[in-house]
Design an enzyme around this catalytic site. Structure first.
Site, PDB file in Angstrom:
ATOM      1  N   HIS A 199      37.551  34.576  36.999  1.00  0.00           N
ATOM      2  CA  HIS A 199      37.752  34.749  38.319  1.00  0.00           C
ATOM      3  C   HIS A 199      38.737  36.077  38.564  1.00  0.00           C
ATOM      4  CE1 HIS A 199      38.754  33.572  42.692  1.00  0.00           C
ATOM      5  NE2 HIS A 199      39.910  34.080  42.378  1.00  0.00           N
ATOM      6  N   ASN A 231      34.480  29.621  33.630  1.00  0.00           N
ATOM      7  CA  ASN A 231      34.550  30.504  34.845  1.00  0.00           C
ATOM      8  C   ASN A 231      35.438  31.614  34.746  1.00  0.00           C
ATOM      9  OD1 ASN A 231      33.308  31.605  37.491  1.00  0.00           O
ATOM     10  ND2 ASN A 231      35.333  30.819  38.246  1.00  0.00           N
ATOM     11  N   GLY A 275      25.773  41.182  36.909  1.00  0.00           N
ATOM     12  CA  GLY A 275      25.829  40.745  35.167  1.00  0.00           C
ATOM     13  C   GLY A 275      26.516  41.586  34.333  1.00  0.00           C
ATOM     14  N   MET A 280      27.358  32.557  42.260  1.00  0.00           N
ATOM     15  CA  MET A 280      27.866  32.370  43.740  1.00  0.00           C
ATOM     16  C   MET A 280      27.944  31.195  44.276  1.00  0.00           C
ATOM     17  SD  MET A 280      29.414  35.074  43.917  1.00  0.00           S
ATOM     18  CE  MET A 280      29.873  35.616  45.700  1.00  0.00           C
ATOM     19  N   GLY A 299      37.125  21.142  41.489  1.00  0.00           N
ATOM     20  CA  GLY A 299      37.556  21.953  42.769  1.00  0.00           C
ATOM     21  C   GLY A 299      37.062  23.507  42.639  1.00  0.00           C
TER      22      GLY A 299
HETATM   23  C1  GRF Z   1      33.295  39.183  38.780  1.00  0.00           C
HETATM   24  O1  GRF Z   1      34.367  39.900  39.096  1.00  0.00           O
HETATM   25  C2  GRF Z   1      33.919  37.757  38.292  1.00  0.00           C
HETATM   26  O2  GRF Z   1      35.148  37.530  38.004  1.00  0.00           O
HETATM   27  C3  GRF Z   1      33.387  37.043  39.864  1.00  0.00           C
HETATM   28  O3  GRF Z   1      32.268  37.703  40.119  1.00  0.00           O
HETATM   29  C4  GRF Z   1      32.000  38.983  39.771  1.00  0.00           C
HETATM   30  C5  GRF Z   1      30.830  38.992  38.783  1.00  0.00           C
HETATM   31  O4  GRF Z   1      30.466  40.110  38.569  1.00  0.00           O
HETATM   32  N1  GRF Z   1      33.211  35.655  39.525  1.00  0.00           N
HETATM   33  P1  GRF Z   1      29.252  40.599  37.366  1.00  0.00           P
HETATM   34  O5  GRF Z   1      28.031  39.947  37.906  1.00  0.00           O
HETATM   35  O6  GRF Z   1      29.709  39.873  35.942  1.00  0.00           O
HETATM   36  O7  GRF Z   1      29.153  41.769  37.042  1.00  0.00           O
END
Ligand code: GRF
Length: 204
Positions: A111, A109, A12, A92, A145
């Site tokens: 990434h 999102n 988080g 996830m 996607g």
């Molecule tokens: C981050 O690197 C984000 O880009 C990816 O998952 C990670 C999540 O980290 N999707 P956090 O839970 O926000 O610390």
């Protein structure tokens, strides 16, 4: 004020960056988190939400017979909390086409790579193995996607010779915490216009 639902599964830190920006940064007075939903119980993201007195709900995907009924509950929770923007922050699970359709154009999102390079998981490791000299992060709208939706903001970071997965991830994460709140601000101000694959920022 834009109401945001944040979907999380773990640490988080991006959620924290969004909260901080709402409390004392550029999202102040523009957006608020009406609910944080985690598909995993006991994760740090839930603690962060509670600490800031933000409603935090666990919808444990393991409690449902199939992903369709799980997602129906997620949609219901987002609707009940009048969410106008869904932010995936270390969530996830892949969203089903139904959820994407339901909130089309209203899901973001983050990434940790420069899309379209390295979609999916373990991307900092993949970037190192491939030998790229720059990597970074991408905030994009979510479509059906995996990490394929129209790109809003990207930030690049150099890959250094002595980088490990951990050091590269940390350098990228610093930029994630900067560009995610920035993309949300542009959305909240109605400045993002999707034209095909391109996202134009109005007034720039
Ligand atoms: C981050 O690197 C984000 O880009 C990816 O998952 C990670 C999540 O980290 N999707 P956090 O839970 O926000 O610390």
């Amino acid at each position: 004020m834009l109401k945001i639902g944040v979907l999380v599964s773990g640490r988080g830190s991006n959620l924290q960056a969004i909260i901080d920006s709402m409390e004392k940064g550029s999202l102040r007075g523009k957006a608020e988190i009406s609910v944080v939903i985690s598909n995993v119980p006991g994760v740090q993201a839930l603690e962060r939400a509670k600490k800031h007195k933000i409603k935090a709900v666990v919808v444990n995907s393991k409690d449902f017979d199939d992903s369709s009924s799980y997602e129906k509950q997620v949609i219901k929770t987002l609707e009940e909390n009048s969410v106008g923007l869904v932010c995936l922050a270390g969530y996830m699970k892949l969203l089903s086409p139904e959820l994407v359709k339901h909130f089309k154009g209203h899901i973001l999102n983050i990434h940790p790579a420069l899309l379209p390079a390295f979609p999916g998981l373990h991307v900092q490791k993949k970037a190192l193995e491939y030998g790229v000299k720059f990597s970074g992060c991408t905030v994009h709208f979510v479509d059906e996607g995996c990490d394929t939706g129209p790109i809003i903001i990207q930030a690049a970071v150099p890959v250094l010779d002595d980088d490990t997965e951990e050091t590269l991830s940390a350098r990228i994460l610093e930029q994630e915490h900067r560009i995610y709140p920035e993309a949300i601000r542009l959305f909240a101000e109605g400045k993002l216009k999707i034209e095909g694959r391109r996202v134009k920022v109005l007034g720039t």
